[in-house]
Write a protein that holds these residues in place. Structure first.
Motif, PDB file in Angstrom:
ATOM      1  N   TRP A  53      27.894  18.314  37.137  1.00 59.09           N
ATOM      2  CA  TRP A  53      27.555  17.815  35.801  1.00 59.09           C
ATOM      3  C   TRP A  53      26.481  18.680  35.150  1.00 59.09           C
ATOM      4  CZ3 TRP A  53      22.907  14.391  35.157  1.00 59.09           C
ATOM      5  CH2 TRP A  53      22.655  14.131  33.808  1.00 59.09           C
ATOM      6  N   ARG A  96      31.414  12.269  33.056  1.00 60.63           N
ATOM      7  CA  ARG A  96      30.742  12.864  31.883  1.00 60.63           C
ATOM      8  C   ARG A  96      31.592  12.529  30.661  1.00 60.63           C
ATOM      9  NH1 ARG A  96      29.589  14.876  27.450  1.00 60.63           N
ATOM     10  NH2 ARG A  96      28.360  16.784  27.179  1.00 60.63           N
ATOM     11  N   THR A 245      27.438   9.677  32.264  1.00 62.92           N
ATOM     12  CA  THR A 245      26.563  10.500  31.452  1.00 62.92           C
ATOM     13  C   THR A 245      27.240  10.860  30.133  1.00 62.92           C
ATOM     14  OG1 THR A 245      27.302  12.714  32.144  1.00 62.92           O
ATOM     15  CG2 THR A 245      25.796  11.552  33.627  1.00 62.92           C
ATOM     16  N   SER A 246      26.427  11.292  29.196  1.00 59.69           N
ATOM     17  CA  SER A 246      26.906  11.859  27.935  1.00 59.69           C
ATOM     18  C   SER A 246      25.994  13.017  27.581  1.00 59.69           C
ATOM     19  CB  SER A 246      26.891  10.807  26.821  1.00 59.69           C
ATOM     20  OG  SER A 246      25.558  10.513  26.421  1.00 59.69           O
ATOM     21  N   TYR A 250      21.981   9.508  30.604  1.00 62.87           N
ATOM     22  CA  TYR A 250      22.739   9.068  31.767  1.00 62.87           C
ATOM     23  C   TYR A 250      22.403   7.624  32.135  1.00 62.87           C
ATOM     24  CZ  TYR A 250      18.303  10.587  33.848  1.00 62.87           C
ATOM     25  OH  TYR A 250      16.975  10.776  34.117  1.00 62.87           O
TER      26      TYR A 250
END
Length: 371
Positions: A53, A96, A245-246, A250
């Motif tokens: 990630w 993600r 997450t973005s 998270y």
């Protein structure tokens, strides 16, 4: 060297991990900590073990992170055997999430280059992502699934690693290390509150405070604190199975229903305030990812300092003078990199050839991009 004295400046995860490995090799080790061991960045993190990630692309740093992630299963088992503490290592995977087309393109690119390296990464549309995590936002367009990115409870890790280092015979002393003592062109000890402690080797593992230790050869701006604010929410039952997450942050679900949400990244010196603006950004991110968190009570907020470097790479290995070794500047990856850093720095101190080429992480490296 195996019967020599080593002073480790800093009692966080890096310092305690290095002390553990050196003691196991027969060295006499004293850890010097200005407060409670592990009270700073080590305890303030979220415990995400996620090189796939975090990484921007392949390279030496990415390889280092993958190597350390691969050590965590046996590392957790070793600590449990030494201390009886389960550090809640969970091979849970990570999603993600992408909320717009540009972000979705980035996610697709990441999955592509990681596939090319033979790593497990799966591109999902929004519906498939919600089948894995039903409480995800309906606005999610797609996601990358990294099943081999995991998590650990970093506070339990701090407790276990501190106990393990003490159990194998590490000495701990409290006090302020003002500088490294040099004689004849080499490091021979430290100044601890005006008292000179001598040793055959000194390891600087002081995190964000490393640049403040005189004589360490770490330039004033080489390692700086980057404040990260965090929020803990509590749910009756876990809403998420995986780390989610973005681009904005998270969510890390614990097995007992806690969810750790983070984080800001602020260059504000050593100001550890938790701010309204910081908390608002984190809560907005959390609710965007998982709207069902709306009713969840906030049970804790905190802030910590990550040791930031200009090129986002840590300093690992030999320092600028003989007898001095560095283990600092790990920024957002301190928890992840604890096992491999402990191994590599112990090898360097003991005069062994490190099992990883440390050239990209030298104190005098040319500016590099993170990879």
């Amino acid at each position: 060297m195996r019967t020599s004295d080593v002073l480790v400046v800093g009692g966080g995860l890096m310092g305690c991990g290095i002390a553990l490995r050196l003691r196991q090799a027969g060295a006499r080790v004293t850890v010097l900590e200005r407060s409670i061991p592990g009270a700073e960045a080590s305890s303030a993190a979220a415990g995400i073990l996620a090189p796939q990630w975090e990484s921007d692309g392949p390279g030496p740093f990415f390889e280092l992170c993958l190597r350390s992630r691969a050590l965590y299963g046996s590392f957790a088992a070793e600590l449990r055997e030494l201390t009886g503490v389960d550090i809640a290592y969970r091979p849970c995977g990570l999603l993600r999430i992408a909320f717009d087309e540009a972000d979705l393109h980035h996610v697709e690119s990441t999955v592509g280059w990681q596939h090319g390296m033979g790593l497990r990464a799966v591109l999902l549309d929004g519906q498939a992502a919600r089948e894995l995590e039903p409480h995800l936002s309906p606005k999610a367009l797609g996601a990358a699934h990294f099943p081999d990115d995991h998590q650990v409870d970093n506070r339990l890790l701090v407790r276990a690693l501190t106990m393990a280092a003490a159990r194998v015979g590490t000495t701990f002393r409290s006090g302020h290390v003002s500088g490294i003592v040099h004689e004849g062109g080499r490091a021979v000890g430290v100044d601890l509150d005006g008292e000179v402690l001598r040793a055959d080797a000194v390891v600087l593992a002081a995190g964000s405070w490393s640049s403040l230790v005189q004589g360490a050869g770490v330039a004033a701006q080489a390692v700086k604190p980057a404040r990260g604010q965090m929020i803990q929410l509590q749910t009756r039952l876990p809403l998420l199975e995986r780390v989610v997450t973005s681009a904005k942050g998270y969510l890390v679900p614990r097995a007992d229903g806690r969810i750790i949400a983070g984080s800001t990244m602020e260059h504000v010196g050593f100001d550890k305030q938790v701010t309204a603006a910081g908390l608002a950004r984190i809560l907005d991110m959390a609710l965007e990812l998982c709207p069902d968190l709306g009713p969840a009570p906030v049970t804790e907020t905190w802030a910590g300092f990550r040791p930031w470097t200009r090129d986002a790479l840590p300093y690992i290995g030999e320092g600028p003078v003989p007898g001095l070794f560095l283990a600092t500047g790990h920024f957002r990856n301190g928890i992840l990199l604890t096992p491999i850093t402990a191994k590599l720095v112990a090898q360097a101190v003991l005069g062994e050839k490190p099992s990883v080429d440390l050239t990209p992480f030298r104190y005098d490296r040319a500016p590099l991009t993170r990879g």
